[in-house]
Design an enzyme around this catalytic site. Structure first.
Site, PDB file in Angstrom:
ATOM      1  N   THR A  14       0.819  -1.204   0.000  1.00  0.00           N
ATOM      2  CA  THR A  14       0.000   0.000   0.000  1.00  0.00           C
ATOM      3  C   THR A  14       0.861   1.266   0.000  1.00  0.00           C
ATOM      4  O   THR A  14       0.638   2.179  -0.797  1.00  0.00           O
ATOM      5  CB  THR A  14      -0.855   0.037   1.277  1.00  0.00           C
ATOM      6  OG1 THR A  14      -1.265  -1.286   1.580  1.00  0.00           O
ATOM      7  CG2 THR A  14      -2.055   0.922   1.107  1.00  0.00           C
ATOM      8  N   VAL A  15       1.840   1.308   0.902  1.00  0.00           N
ATOM      9  CA  VAL A  15       2.627   2.529   1.040  1.00  0.00           C
ATOM     10  C   VAL A  15       3.508   2.764  -0.188  1.00  0.00           C
ATOM     11  O   VAL A  15       3.585   3.875  -0.712  1.00  0.00           O
ATOM     12  CB  VAL A  15       3.501   2.469   2.321  1.00  0.00           C
ATOM     13  CG1 VAL A  15       4.350   3.726   2.435  1.00  0.00           C
ATOM     14  CG2 VAL A  15       2.622   2.295   3.556  1.00  0.00           C
ATOM     15  N   GLY A 189      -8.544  -6.536   8.040  1.00  0.00           N
ATOM     16  CA  GLY A 189      -7.152  -6.520   7.569  1.00  0.00           C
ATOM     17  C   GLY A 189      -6.260  -5.586   8.363  1.00  0.00           C
ATOM     18  O   GLY A 189      -5.192  -5.187   7.896  1.00  0.00           O
ATOM     19  N   GLU A 192      -1.348  -7.237  11.838  1.00  0.00           N
ATOM     20  CA  GLU A 192      -0.126  -7.744  11.222  1.00  0.00           C
ATOM     21  C   GLU A 192      -0.247  -9.265  11.074  1.00  0.00           C
ATOM     22  O   GLU A 192      -1.046  -9.908  11.764  1.00  0.00           O
ATOM     23  CB  GLU A 192       1.083  -7.435  12.127  1.00  0.00           C
ATOM     24  CG  GLU A 192       1.273  -5.969  12.457  1.00  0.00           C
ATOM     25  CD  GLU A 192       2.334  -5.306  11.606  1.00  0.00           C
ATOM     26  OE1 GLU A 192       2.931  -5.978  10.746  1.00  0.00           O
ATOM     27  OE2 GLU A 192       2.568  -4.099  11.787  1.00  0.00           O
ATOM     28  N   LYS A 207       8.315   1.729  18.039  1.00  0.00           N
ATOM     29  CA  LYS A 207       8.219   3.173  17.760  1.00  0.00           C
ATOM     30  C   LYS A 207       8.708   3.977  18.958  1.00  0.00           C
ATOM     31  O   LYS A 207       9.446   4.955  18.817  1.00  0.00           O
ATOM     32  CB  LYS A 207       6.771   3.538  17.424  1.00  0.00           C
ATOM     33  CG  LYS A 207       6.293   2.891  16.126  1.00  0.00           C
ATOM     34  CD  LYS A 207       4.769   3.016  15.954  1.00  0.00           C
ATOM     35  CE  LYS A 207       4.304   2.308  14.689  1.00  0.00           C
ATOM     36  NZ  LYS A 207       2.837   2.113  14.653  1.00  0.00           N
TER      37      LYS A 207
END
Lengths: 428, 428
Positions: A14-15, A189, A192, A207
């Site tokens: 997607t990215v 969806g 992960e 993160k």
């Protein structure tokens, strides 16, 4: 006229597809803003034939991301493969060794190998940038390493896993059990491949470890993050918290103290009307506190094609402009090893447990708390039909160490079934 | 080792003194983060003898800021004098003409002369940076020009004048009249020498015009900002808004439309529970909407020594690192003249007016609205003892042009006393 900046894109999920669209569709805007062209030379992904809603015709194809990273005509590797090791790391290393810049969205890779990769970049005069790895579209890495670089950072907090926030929000708004909300997120969806990365707090912990490195000038220390997932949060906890005016969020906090670096990622109670309490679904929030600036709050989408591609492009545009800075805000060689400290900032805690319903059970629990020096703010035992009594306790301020001592003592009384759920109350 | 970056600081008010403290007290932190020293060579201010809580002993003194800006041993002029013209502008021009970089907190100067100064900087290969001019400690200029530069920005909104927000907050929390809250703010030293700069929305309008330039790649067009101050907001308006679940904020909005650039700074009703509605006192907030990133919200202190000095230092650190970018996010020569457009985005409006208490008065007002195509959502006439009846109307969505037409028509009826207060309702 400066020559165009030439990108090689590894990973076309997607990215990756989002980045391709921006580079192709906004050529004029990007050239106004950077004073030069930005173009894609070659791409790499596992499946060449998949329809990604964007034509790959104009670009060279490489089956092997390392080959892509090594091409002479690639200036910047955009690494969007994911995974802490394997092809992502191999391609990143190949690019950096050749002095090529790397823009990545890969928090797992940096949480585990950030220091080594930053040193490799530095040795080879390359830039390694990762805005997209933390809090999606929110430019928080830039805010910390650049905009707020005149501050000593005192604390950083964040809700940075949209999937956990979605599950907790749905439990509250839909009255779903944890499992029902988990299944709903899975069906959409959102999870992960290994769901534990999300619900176990690992992704958010990755993160947080990157933010604490740039906030405090320490080497990334993911292994030292105190991690707790959302798997034990029940619909009862959500309801009890709501009754007291709180919501439950998977909240990360890092602080530099005299004893060392505290890093904690765990479900917490936050006031319902606070900025953190009002976050819904996939929205992320990061709260930064600095000695000069006071408190800065940043909110935005934490994932998805557009927001993450926006963050990737922020780094690409910086590189196109010649802003190539250090990976973690200062030279990798000057980052100090972190001295991890168990978090010792006092807080109130929410405790939920099941007691064997017999005389004196509640007194034994109260005694265990008292012996650990913990005083009780509220205590309630609920109506029940079985021979197990649900009990809710809110403590006055105490440390996690004292609480753990009390929980250990409770286990010895024989009246507490299983391990109590203990959630910190953050009054932010 | 790169040579140190040498600053000349012009203006030693609160913010100037704050910058001096940071440079002196955080030398080690700054050198870790930039890889070089940052030092102050010389300073300039009106009064040499004033106690600023910080020693000026180590620095050369210049009575004339232009002389300071012209010194061979100054690399960067930090302009904190203020004022759109006069010594601030003279010193800035002197520095830029000599190819020296300038960091300024001066929104008035840039709102009026931004394009000319950016061109002067560009011609001389100098940087002109202004993070501290907009929204205090919030790194919003950096977010827009760098972090979000991969986006087409669709809208920017902001509450950016802490003094107005303080006055409105105090009217609400303390039940004060506008004049009482104004006097209180004045007594606390919150007001500019010319209070109209604050309460007339001019200061906030300056900031908005800078944000719209960097958001849309247009030349600064402060004169085209539709400006409305808070002077006509009464305690009645605050209470009526609260009854409907709203707060009143001085809110700026800019949008690029097919017709041109809309820029508006005016008191508006915002939902009490929204992020904007919960802003208190001197806190600022900027909301940025981009085609890729969706909505990003930034919140922080909008003024004061620490936050503003933090923003100044962000720019100084960028320059020390060699990030010297264009003033308004792209080459000054490539900024297009703005085509101002009257704001035409439909909204509901809050209207308050005083009617002469005689039969048919209310009907005449309703007719004026109906003739302009405006339908009424709520209408209330309040109990009154005098012969003037206070009336409150909330319209359904309409344009400002239609509303102005209705207000003109009302004036002709002879039943409306004075001009109605008309506040836009922003459901953000």
């Amino acid at each position: 006229m400066t020559s165009p900046l030439r990108l090689g894109i590894a990973g076309l999920g997607t990215v990756g597809a989002g980045v391709v669209k921006i580079v192709r569709q906004k050529a004029e805007l990007l050239s106004h803003r950077t004073g030069r062209g930005i173009e894609i030379v070659a791409v790499s992904a596992r499946n060449r034939d998949k329809d990604r809603g964007v034509s790959l015709q104009p670009f060279d194809w490489e089956d092997d991301p390392v080959a892509l990273a090594s091409r002479d005509d690639v200036d910047v590797l955009v690494e969007l493969i994911g995974g802490s090791d394997g092809p992502a790391k191999a391609a990143t290393e190949a690019a950096l060794k050749r002095g090529k810049d790397v823009v990545t969205a890969n928090k797992a890779m940096l949480a585990h190998h950030g220091q080594a990769l930053a040193e490799l970049a530095e040795t080879n005069g390359a830039a390694l940038r990762f805005e997209a790895a933390v809090a999606g579209g929110i430019p928080v890495v830039k805010a910390l390493t650049e905009g707020l670089a005149g501050n000593e950072i005192t604390r950083v907090m964040g809700v940075m896993n949209g999937t956990c926030n979605y599950i907790l929000t749905r439990m509250e708004s839909g009255g779903l059990t944890y499992q029902e909300a988990f299944d709903e997120a899975d069906g959409l969806g959102f999870l992960e491949a290994d769901p534990e990365l999300d619900v176990g707090g690992i992704d958010a912990g990755h993160k947080l470890s990157l933010l604490s490195s740039i906030a405090f000038g320490t080497q990334v220390a993911f292994d030292a993050v105190e991690l707790e997932g959302i798997g034990r949060v029940s619909i009862d906890d959500i309801r009890q918290a709501a009754d007291m005016g709180f919501k439950i969020k998977l909240l990360g906090t890092c602080r530099m103290t005299g004893r060392g670096l505290e890093q904690r990622m765990a479900p917490c109670l936050v006031p319902e009307r606070s900025a953190l309490g009002q976050l819904d679904g996939g929205t992320n929030m990061v709260v930064i506190e600095g000695d000069q600036v006071g408190q800065i709050v940043l909110r935005g989408a934490g994932a998805g094609e557009g927001p993450t591609a926006s963050a990737v492009m922020g780094d690409v545009i910086d590189i196109a402009r010649g802003y190539r800075g250090s990976t973690f805000g200062q030279a990798a060689s000057s980052l100090k090893p972190a001295t991890p400290a168990k978090s010792a900032t006092p807080a109130s805690y929410y405790l939920r447990m099941s007691l064997t319903d017999k005389p004196g059970a509640l007194a034994k629990v109260a005694t265990a708390l008292g012996d650990a020096g913990i005083s009780i703010n509220r205590m309630r035992q609920y109506d029940h039909t079985s021979d197990t009594a649900p009990v809710l306790i809110v403590t006055h301020k105490t440390t996690r160490a004292a609480l753990d001592q009390a929980i250990d003592a409770m286990a010895g009384t024989g009246v507490v079934q299983g391990t109590p759920v203990a959630l910190r109350i953050e009054r932010v």
